[in-house]
Design an enzyme around this catalytic site. Structure first.
Site, PDB file in Angstrom:
ATOM      1  CE  LYS A   1      -7.952  14.115  63.718  1.00 26.15           C
ATOM      2  NZ  LYS A   1      -7.382  15.416  64.090  1.00 26.15           N
ATOM      3  CB  THR A   2      -2.163  13.287  64.735  1.00 26.18           C
ATOM      4  OG1 THR A   2      -3.379  13.784  65.264  1.00 26.18           O
ATOM      5  CG2 THR A   2      -1.068  14.305  64.965  1.00 26.18           C
TER       6      THR A   2
ATOM      7  CG  ASP B   1      -5.393  18.466  62.570  1.00 28.05           C
ATOM      8  OD1 ASP B   1      -6.044  17.493  62.159  1.00 28.05           O
ATOM      9  OD2 ASP B   1      -4.981  18.565  63.741  1.00 28.05           O
ATOM     10  CD  GLU B   2      -9.745  18.204  64.591  1.00 23.58           C
ATOM     11  OE1 GLU B   2     -10.765  17.782  63.989  1.00 23.58           O
ATOM     12  OE2 GLU B   2      -9.352  17.757  65.674  1.00 23.58           O
TER      13      GLU B   2
ATOM     14  CD  GLN C   1     -14.022  12.921  65.360  1.00 25.80           C
ATOM     15  OE1 GLN C   1     -13.487  13.368  66.353  1.00 25.80           O
ATOM     16  NE2 GLN C   1     -13.415  12.054  64.557  1.00 25.80           N
TER      17      GLN C   1
ATOM     18  NE  ARG D   1     -13.278  11.727  71.100  1.00 27.95           N
ATOM     19  CZ  ARG D   1     -12.572  11.701  69.994  1.00 27.95           C
ATOM     20  NH1 ARG D   1     -11.299  12.031  70.001  1.00 27.95           N
ATOM     21  NH2 ARG D   1     -13.118  11.332  68.841  1.00 27.95           N
TER      22      ARG D   1
END
Length: 726
Positions: free
Chosen positions: A32-33, A220-221, A251, A604
DNA sequence: TAGTCTGGGCTTTTT
DNA sequence: GCCCAGACTA
């Protein structure tokens, strides 16, 4: 070009999409980043867009920093394009900057301060007191939360629905609270968003100006945006925007904070022309971990199925362990980490221990301490919530803005300087009569020998207040010379603060070290000055205190784990009521979020995932037998190994679990010590007669009729009762 | 005014 | 079990 070579086909499609509304649904560990940073790189390097036209918004300072450094790395050197022009920051920092810039249009001046949650609650307590409500009936925290939610929904006091008693109080408190904030030249976190949205709504010209300034926006997010944040984006983006948002509804774990993952759907409705890309390939975890994660999330009601896949291979099985109690649970974790380290399978720093509530960390910390092993803690109240840090910041805020009544009241008698409640009440009254802030009164007492306010106070009180005013005057003068470090030094010396907090104990020394640490942070703001330093400390979070340096396991909540990854992940407390948390039991949406939270935890893990629960657990002081978390049943059984039997589902398994622990449970089973009719003595209630005795939650509950104090129900383990001969 | 006691709370907590 | 605010006492 090289920039695109590092991407898989899905990522590349997203990165090179034509400018316009773009929605990227990115599973955990799917890069994603990377997609966000490459998109920025693509805009600059391939489309020739100026960095200053790009705005990228994150939720945390840490994410913003990380993104900046990754963009710099990406474009560094050969491109010759600076990245410093990019506006990269959090929603809140962006809004704070805008409000300062346009301060003349707001009811605060440009050096307003930002109130954090505990400031808000303190202020709310004062407000509710003034409204004459009973703090036991109407909790200041609940009212604060109600107002915070309202602001996140862009609801102002005049449209706040007063549809029951609580909301009627809340509405009046809301008005008064806003009034008090502005009196102190302060805004709270939610105001930053709220006011930014409102001014953009109201002022066409300003809106156009910002749209021109930032034609390219990245978020983002995105699943964590609330109504105010979503509105802000819509206002800034306009109808034909280049708006690139990345998120994962699975998430979304901040609903209780106003986040609404349905903003993802809204986005598609509001921008029907939006292009949507799905990132499913996972670069983080083994397939076993992904399969386990999918087992959990596929049970999520009303969710569109997503496949997660990796080419990392299956990896080790997922371990499930049932410990006896929370101490055993913690010891197991420490022992397992020690074993993995010893065998060379992992470094201590590769490991993370995740839990649902911060309270669980203590037992784990104690286990590490007993073993003599270091650990890192990402915790609430870690630094900026500490009393000593807040005290010093309050002093600085007061220097910066003597009208900040909250800060004044915090430090006026800290360290104690004989300014008691009576004196404070007199000060506030004098201030109200003079229509000035208490801070101004103090300054007048100090600077004006013939101050008309002096007569409002008794001799001793007047001297104490004048003394404080003089100190404050001195600090303000010093602050005008712009030297932050010497200002802090002077405050510490004048108040003899070290003597106050450092009593020579280990704890005292630690507190003093925290003060010094704060000073070290201030040193970095020598150039930027007090205003920006105060903004920095207000907008910073505990997340930012996570250090990477030490090779030690990390302890953190499942919430704090979002966005991170570790080769070895322990999730502890997999009991019903813990995960999912019992507070969520009666709310379907909240339960769905608990499931997502567990999903976040599972995803994670890179290689090893170890799930632990405890057969019995101490909660709020009483220990009782637990049921396993229902989520354990959702993990595919063939991926699991370990000594947990509950995965056989069925009542029979439950029965077997009980028998397995029976010998242990029995050994600590409490036998009643008191019989009806016995005479007993209690240290404060005196003598009495036992009326009833029963075993409740591993303790004996004794009902006693005392001769002088009447009937009391006491816990035998705590009451220290003495039995008397008849 | 400043210490001590007591009672009632108790998830998560990007900013 | 532990923390905090407000009450209570010296």
């Amino acid at each position: 070009m090289k920039l695109l070579d590092e991407l898989n086909p899905q990522q590349r499609q997203a990165v090179t999409a034509l400018p316009g509304p773009v929605l990227v649904l990115a599973g955990p560990g799917s890069g994603k980043t990377r997609v966000l940073t490459h998109r920025i790189g693509f805009l600059i390097a391939n489309l020739g867009i100026r960095p200053s036209e790009i705005m990228a918004v994150t939720f945390t300072n840490k994410a913003a920093r990380e993104m900046r450094s990754r963009v710099e790395k990406l474009l560094g050197g050969d491109s010759g394009v600076g990245t410093s022009g990019i506006s990269l920051g959090t929603f809140h920092s962006f809004c704070a900057r805008m409000i300062r810039r346009e301060a003349d249009q707001f009811p605060v001046t440009r050096d307003f301060v930002i109130f954090d949650e505990s400031d808000q609650i303190t202020l709310m307590r004062q407000v509710l007191k003034r409204l004459n409500t009973d703090p036991k009936q109407i909790h200041p925290t609940r009212v604060r939360n109600a107002i915070s939610s309202a602001k996140n929904e862009l609801i102002s006091p005049d449209v706040f629905a007063a549809n029951n008693y609580f909301n009627e109080v809340a509405r009046r408190a809301y008005e008064d609270y806003q009034h008090q904030l502005l009196e102190s030249n302060a805004l709270d976190f939610d105001d930053l968003l709220f006011l930014a949205v409102r001014i953009l709504q109201e002022q066409e010209a300003l809106r156009q100006e910002y749209r021109r300034r930032y034609p390219h926006i990245l978020v983002d997010e995105f699943q964590d945006t609330n109504t105010a944040q979503y509105s802000l984006l819509r206002l800034l983006a306009g109808d034909e925007p280049d708006l690139f948002v990345v998120g994962d509804p699975d998430q979304s774990i901040y609903r209780w904070r106003g986040a609404d993952y349905r903003n993802v759907l809204r986005f598609q409705e509001d921008y029907p022309q939006a292009q949507t890309f799905l990132l499913e390939q996972n670069y983080r975890s083994t397939q076993n971990i992904l399969d386990a994660a999918m087992g959990v999330i596929d049970k999520h009601p009303g969710r569109q199925r997503k496949r997660l896949f990796t080419d990392h291979g299956p990896g080790p099985l997922i371990k499930i362990h049932e410990a006896y109690d929370e101490v055993d649970e913690a010891n197991t974790v420490v022992e397992t980490i020690a074993a993995l380290t010893l065998s060379g399978e992992a470094e201590p720093g590769d490991c993370a221990v995740m839990y649902r509530t911060n309270a669980q960390s203590r037992v784990v910390e104690e286990a590490f301490l007993r073993a003599g092993l270091p650990y890192k803690l990402v915790g609430a109240q870690y630094f900026y919530g500490r009393r000593e840090v807040k005290d010093i910041i309050a002093y600085l805020r007061l220097v910066h803005n003597p009208e900040d009544q909250l800060s004044l009241l915090r430090v006026l008698n800290v360290p104690p300087r004989s300014i008691g409640n009576k004196t404070i009440a007199a000060l506030i009254e004098t201030a109200e009569e003079a229509d000035l802030s208490p801070g101004k009164i103090l300054l007048d007492l100090a600077m004006n020998p013939a101050s008309p306010y002096r007569e409002g106070f008794k001799g001793r009180a007047a001297i104490a207040l004048t003394g404080f005013g003089e100190m404050l005057t001195g600090w303000i003068e010093l602050s005008a010379q712009g030297n932050l470090a010497s200002l802090i030094d002077r405050v510490l010396i004048d108040t003899d603060y070290r003597a106050y907090i450092d009593d020579g104990s280990e704890e005292g020394e630690e507190r003093w070290e925290n003060v010094l640490e704060l000073k070290a942070v201030a040193d970095e703001y020598e150039e930027l000055g007090l205003t920006l330093f105060l903004e920095h400390v207000a907008l910073i979070s505990d997340q930012d205190t996570l250090t990477e340096a030490q090779n030690a396991p990390t302890l953190l909540t499942l919430h704090a784990a979002k966005g991170l990854e570790f080769p070895v992940v322990f999730i502890i407390g997999l009991d019903d009521g813990m995960i999912p948390h019992q507070r969520s039991f009666d709310d379907g949406e909240a339960m769905a979020e608990e499931r997502r939270l567990f999903y976040v935890g599972v995803t994670r893990a890179m290689t090893h995932l170890i799930l632990v629960r405890a057969f019995r657990r101490r909660v709020f002081g009483t220990s009782s037998i637990t049921d396993p978390s229902g989520y354990l049943e959702d993990l595919p059984a063939d991926l699991l190994e370990g000594d947990y039997m509950g995965i056989m589902t069925s009542d029979q398994a439950a029965y077997q679990r009980q028998t397995d622990w029976r010998w242990k449970a029995q050994s600590i089973e409490v036998q009643p010590q008191f019989r009806v009719g016995m005479r007993v003595r209690h240290s404060s209630f005196g003598e009495g007669i036992v009326m009833e005795s029963r075993i409740e939650q591993d303790d004996e509950e004794v009902t006693i009729a005392f001769e002088s104090f009447g009937i009391k129900v006491l816990a035998a383990s705590l009451a220290n009762l003495e039995t008397l001969e008849d």
